[in-house]
Design a protein around this motif. Structure first.
Motif, mmCIF file in Angstrom:
data_model
loop_
_atom_site.group_PDB
_atom_site.id
_atom_site.type_symbol
_atom_site.label_atom_id
_atom_site.label_comp_id
_atom_site.label_asym_id
_atom_site.label_seq_id
_atom_site.Cartn_x
_atom_site.Cartn_y
_atom_site.Cartn_z
ATOM 1 N N GLY A 1 -104.695 -31.629 36.055
ATOM 2 C CA GLY A 1 -103.736 -31.617 37.169
ATOM 3 C C GLY A 1 -103.405 -32.996 37.696
ATOM 4 N N LYS A 2 -103.624 -34.014 36.912
ATOM 5 C CA LYS A 2 -103.383 -35.397 37.367
ATOM 6 C C LYS A 2 -101.906 -35.601 37.710
ATOM 7 N N GLY A 3 -101.031 -35.181 36.782
ATOM 8 C CA GLY A 3 -99.585 -35.391 36.984
ATOM 9 C C GLY A 3 -99.081 -34.692 38.238
ATOM 10 N N LEU B 1 -95.733 -43.519 29.179
ATOM 11 C CA LEU B 1 -95.305 -44.832 28.661
ATOM 12 C C LEU B 1 -95.463 -44.900 27.144
ATOM 13 N N LEU B 2 -96.568 -44.323 26.650
ATOM 14 C CA LEU B 2 -96.790 -44.328 25.189
ATOM 15 C C LEU B 2 -95.743 -43.457 24.491
ATOM 16 N N ARG B 3 -95.435 -42.293 25.081
ATOM 17 C CA ARG B 3 -94.420 -41.420 24.447
ATOM 18 C C ARG B 3 -93.053 -42.104 24.444
ATOM 19 N N ALA B 4 -92.734 -42.841 25.516
ATOM 20 C CA ALA B 4 -91.445 -43.549 25.564
ATOM 21 C C ALA B 4 -91.405 -44.644 24.494
ATOM 22 N N GLY C 1 -105.277 -36.514 19.450
ATOM 23 C CA GLY C 1 -106.040 -36.683 20.690
ATOM 24 C C GLY C 1 -106.862 -37.963 20.690
ATOM 25 N N ALA C 2 -106.479 -38.937 19.839
ATOM 26 C CA ALA C 2 -107.233 -40.197 19.761
ATOM 27 C C ALA C 2 -106.631 -41.223 20.727
ATOM 28 N N ILE C 3 -107.366 -42.319 20.942
ATOM 29 C CA ILE C 3 -106.916 -43.338 21.888
ATOM 30 C C ILE C 3 -106.130 -44.418 21.139
ATOM 31 N N VAL C 4 -104.952 -44.702 21.628
ATOM 32 C CA VAL C 4 -104.118 -45.769 21.051
ATOM 33 C C VAL C 4 -104.815 -47.110 21.337
ATOM 34 N N PRO C 5 -104.771 -48.074 20.395
ATOM 35 C CA PRO C 5 -105.438 -49.368 20.654
ATOM 36 C C PRO C 5 -105.027 -49.951 22.006
ATOM 37 N N ASP D 1 -102.074 -43.147 35.901
ATOM 38 C CA ASP D 1 -102.495 -41.792 35.530
ATOM 39 C C ASP D 1 -102.905 -41.723 34.050
ATOM 40 N N GLY D 2 -104.097 -41.170 33.806
ATOM 41 C CA GLY D 2 -104.569 -40.996 32.422
ATOM 42 C C GLY D 2 -105.017 -42.297 31.786
ATOM 43 N N PHE D 3 -105.511 -43.197 32.586
ATOM 44 C CA PHE D 3 -105.934 -44.518 32.122
ATOM 45 C C PHE D 3 -106.917 -45.091 33.158
ATOM 46 N N PRO D 4 -107.982 -45.750 32.747
ATOM 47 C CA PRO D 4 -108.435 -46.055 31.395
ATOM 48 C C PRO D 4 -109.231 -44.898 30.799
ATOM 49 N N ARG D 5 -108.969 -44.625 29.540
ATOM 50 C CA ARG D 5 -109.642 -43.517 28.854
ATOM 51 C C ARG D 5 -110.802 -44.009 28.010
ATOM 52 N N LYS D 6 -111.020 -45.310 27.995
ATOM 53 C CA LYS D 6 -112.086 -45.867 27.172
ATOM 54 C C LYS D 6 -112.583 -47.133 27.867
ATOM 55 N N ASP E 1 -113.295 -50.141 26.887
ATOM 56 C CA ASP E 1 -112.649 -51.426 26.592
ATOM 57 C C ASP E 1 -111.338 -51.576 27.369
ATOM 58 N N GLN E 2 -110.614 -50.462 27.546
ATOM 59 C CA GLN E 2 -109.360 -50.511 28.316
ATOM 60 C C GLN E 2 -109.635 -50.868 29.776
ATOM 61 N N ALA E 3 -110.705 -50.264 30.309
ATOM 62 C CA ALA E 3 -111.042 -50.504 31.713
ATOM 63 C C ALA E 3 -111.342 -51.981 31.949
ATOM 64 N N GLY F 1 -92.950 -28.868 25.117
ATOM 65 C CA GLY F 1 -92.443 -29.563 23.921
ATOM 66 C C GLY F 1 -93.348 -30.690 23.479
ATOM 67 N N ARG F 2 -94.534 -30.787 24.066
ATOM 68 C CA ARG F 2 -95.459 -31.862 23.683
ATOM 69 C C ARG F 2 -96.192 -31.518 22.389
ATOM 70 N N ALA F 3 -96.277 -32.522 21.521
ATOM 71 C CA ALA F 3 -96.885 -32.309 20.199
ATOM 72 C C ALA F 3 -98.379 -32.035 20.286
ATOM 73 N N LYS G 1 -109.319 -31.380 20.128
ATOM 74 C CA LYS G 1 -109.617 -32.801 19.855
ATOM 75 C C LYS G 1 -109.555 -33.628 21.140
ATOM 76 N N ARG G 2 -108.585 -33.307 21.994
ATOM 77 C CA ARG G 2 -108.459 -34.065 23.256
ATOM 78 C C ARG G 2 -109.684 -33.847 24.139
ATOM 79 N N PHE G 3 -110.177 -32.588 24.161
ATOM 80 C CA PHE G 3 -111.386 -32.317 24.945
ATOM 81 C C PHE G 3 -112.562 -33.150 24.435
HETATM 82 N N1 UDP Z 1 -103.250 -41.885 25.399
HETATM 83 C C1 UDP Z 1 -103.881 -43.018 24.938
HETATM 84 N N2 UDP Z 1 -104.307 -43.953 25.834
HETATM 85 C C2 UDP Z 1 -104.139 -43.807 27.157
HETATM 86 C C3 UDP Z 1 -103.492 -42.671 27.635
HETATM 87 C C4 UDP Z 1 -103.055 -41.714 26.729
HETATM 88 O O1 UDP Z 1 -104.081 -43.202 23.756
HETATM 89 O O2 UDP Z 1 -104.563 -44.701 27.911
HETATM 90 C C5 UDP Z 1 -102.770 -40.891 24.416
HETATM 91 C C6 UDP Z 1 -103.909 -39.970 23.962
HETATM 92 O O3 UDP Z 1 -103.701 -39.635 22.623
HETATM 93 C C7 UDP Z 1 -103.716 -38.750 24.850
HETATM 94 C C8 UDP Z 1 -102.223 -38.669 24.922
HETATM 95 O O4 UDP Z 1 -101.794 -40.028 24.996
HETATM 96 O O5 UDP Z 1 -104.330 -37.586 24.325
HETATM 97 C C9 UDP Z 1 -101.641 -37.872 26.081
HETATM 98 O O6 UDP Z 1 -101.991 -38.484 27.291
HETATM 99 P P1 UDP Z 1 -101.559 -37.830 28.684
HETATM 100 O O7 UDP Z 1 -102.115 -38.687 29.781
HETATM 101 O O8 UDP Z 1 -100.100 -37.588 28.712
HETATM 102 O O9 UDP Z 1 -102.298 -36.426 28.620
HETATM 103 P P2 UDP Z 1 -102.776 -35.545 29.843
HETATM 104 O O10 UDP Z 1 -104.126 -36.004 30.213
HETATM 105 O O11 UDP Z 1 -101.785 -35.707 30.943
HETATM 106 O O12 UDP Z 1 -102.781 -34.151 29.309
#
Ligand code: UDP
Ligand code: MG
Length: 325
Positions: free
Chosen positions: A144-146, A166-169, A189-193, A220-225, A227-229, A264-266, A275-277
């Motif tokens: 429910g972040k968004g 931003l990544l999708r754009a 569901g992997a993390i982009v570099p 929103d949705g960052f940092p997920r790892k 190294d990003q933080a 419509g999200r892949a 995988k995302r979980f």
């Molecule tokens: N993602 C990523 N790095 C980030 C944020 C997102 O690689 O810092 C990628 C990752 O593959 C993720 C996907 O983008 O599963 C969707 O992220 P989003 O935040 O839109 O998903 P939500 O948590 O909102 O469902």
């Protein structure tokens, strides 16, 4: 974090580039690769083995065959008495050893006084936390972040930057060299570099400040790892706190499958969700734990209705941020 030296070089190169261009980290991965290659080749050269032969003067003498010792051949075939070992001249060796040791001590003392060269000075963040407010918004997929960010934007004039959006754009931008990479990561569901995501966020913050002057950001949705933080706080801006939405997996799965009917999200399908979980538990939860240990997490249970979750969010944020909210 021990950012490796090649990583730092690549990062400096990357940021120099991203500051020049618009919202695209163009050429960055290629330059990063070059920096890594340079570092790797210099490491290989410097680590070539060198043989160092050390022998004390007495060992050297013991190993010489007797017949070759110039000082021991005097008695053969002559009447002169044999010369004793005590007449061997050791003083040249002693002088060499004395000078050698003295030189070594001098060098060692000099090195102690020199500043360490292995760790470069830490980078200064692009934005000061005294001037710019950054809240990281974390939680599992579908937590429910968004939804909550949209409400905070309306009531408290934050700018909402979703790393996923931003990544999708960037993925859909014609000519982007990262399109295929991003598409692949999102589907799995992997993390982009981190270089790509951090550069996109920094550019978006810069553009927002330039265009509207707004300096309050929900990321929103960052940092997920981890190294990003570390990288974001080191080079972009230290965050005020982490707003963490906690929700059971079964509830999140139900929401995502429902959203998948129209989003419509892949990645809103059963396989990608699984995988995302996994990525969230293994890679992103350690980030929350890290900030928790630093007392920088505001945790909200996001199982109830959006209205209830928002009321709880406001109350907890007000307690921590006061009029900064
Ligand atoms: N993602 C990523 N790095 C980030 C944020 C997102 O690689 O810092 C990628 C990752 O593959 C993720 C996907 O983008 O599963 C969707 O992220 P989003 O935040 O839109 O998903 P939500 O948590 O909102 O469902
Ligand atoms: Mg989202």
């Amino acid at each position: 974090m021990a950012a490796t030296a090649p990583g730092r070089q690549a990062w400096r190169q990357l940021m120099r580039n991203s500051c020049r261009g618009p919202a695209t980290p163009s050429n960055l991965l290629r330059q990063q690769h070059r920096a890594f290659t340079r570092q790797a080749s210099s490491t290989t050269q410097s680590s070539s083995p060198r043989r160092v032969v050390t022998q004390s003067p007495s060992t050297f003498l013991r190993r010489q065959p007797l017949a070759q010792r110039s000082y021991s051949s005097g008695s053969q075939g002559h009447n002169t008495p044999p010369r004793s070992n005590s007449q061997v001249k050791f003083w040249p060796f002693l002088i060499v050893i004395a000078f050698g040791s003295g030189g070594y001590v001098l060098l060692a003392n000099r090195r102690k006084k020199m500043p360490p060269t292995t760790e470069p000075a830490p980078a200064t963040p692009a934005f000061s936390p005294a001037d710019v407010t950054v809240l990281f918004v974390l939680g599992g997929p579908g937590a429910g972040k968004g939804t909550q960010c949209a409400r905070l934007v309306k009531d408290y004039h934050f700018t909402h930057l979703s790393a996923g959006d931003l990544l999708r754009a960037e993925q859909d931008r014609p000519g982007s060299q990262y399109g295929a990479l991003i598409r692949d990561c999102i589907k799995n569901g992997a993390i982009v570099p981190m270089e790509v995501t951090v550069a996109l966020l920094e550019n978006a913050m810069r553009d927002t400040i330039r265009a509207s002057g707004n300096k309050k950001f929900l990321i929103d949705g960052f940092p997920r790892k981890m190294d990003q933080a570390f990288k974001f706080e080191e080079v972009v801006c230290p965050a005020k706190l982490v707003l963490f939405y906690d929700c059971p997996e079964a509830e999140m799965e139900k929401r995502l499958l429902e959203r998948g009917k129209t989003s419509g999200r892949a990645d809103d399908n059963a396989e990608s969700i699984r995988k995302r979980f996994r990525t969230f538990v293994e890679t992103s939860m350690p980030v929350v734990d890290h900030y928790e240990a630093e007392n920088r997490v505001v945790k909200v249970d996001s199982t109830p209705t959006p209205d209830q979750v928002y009321a709880d969010t406001q109350e907890k944020l007000r307690k921590v941020l006061g009029d900064k909210l």
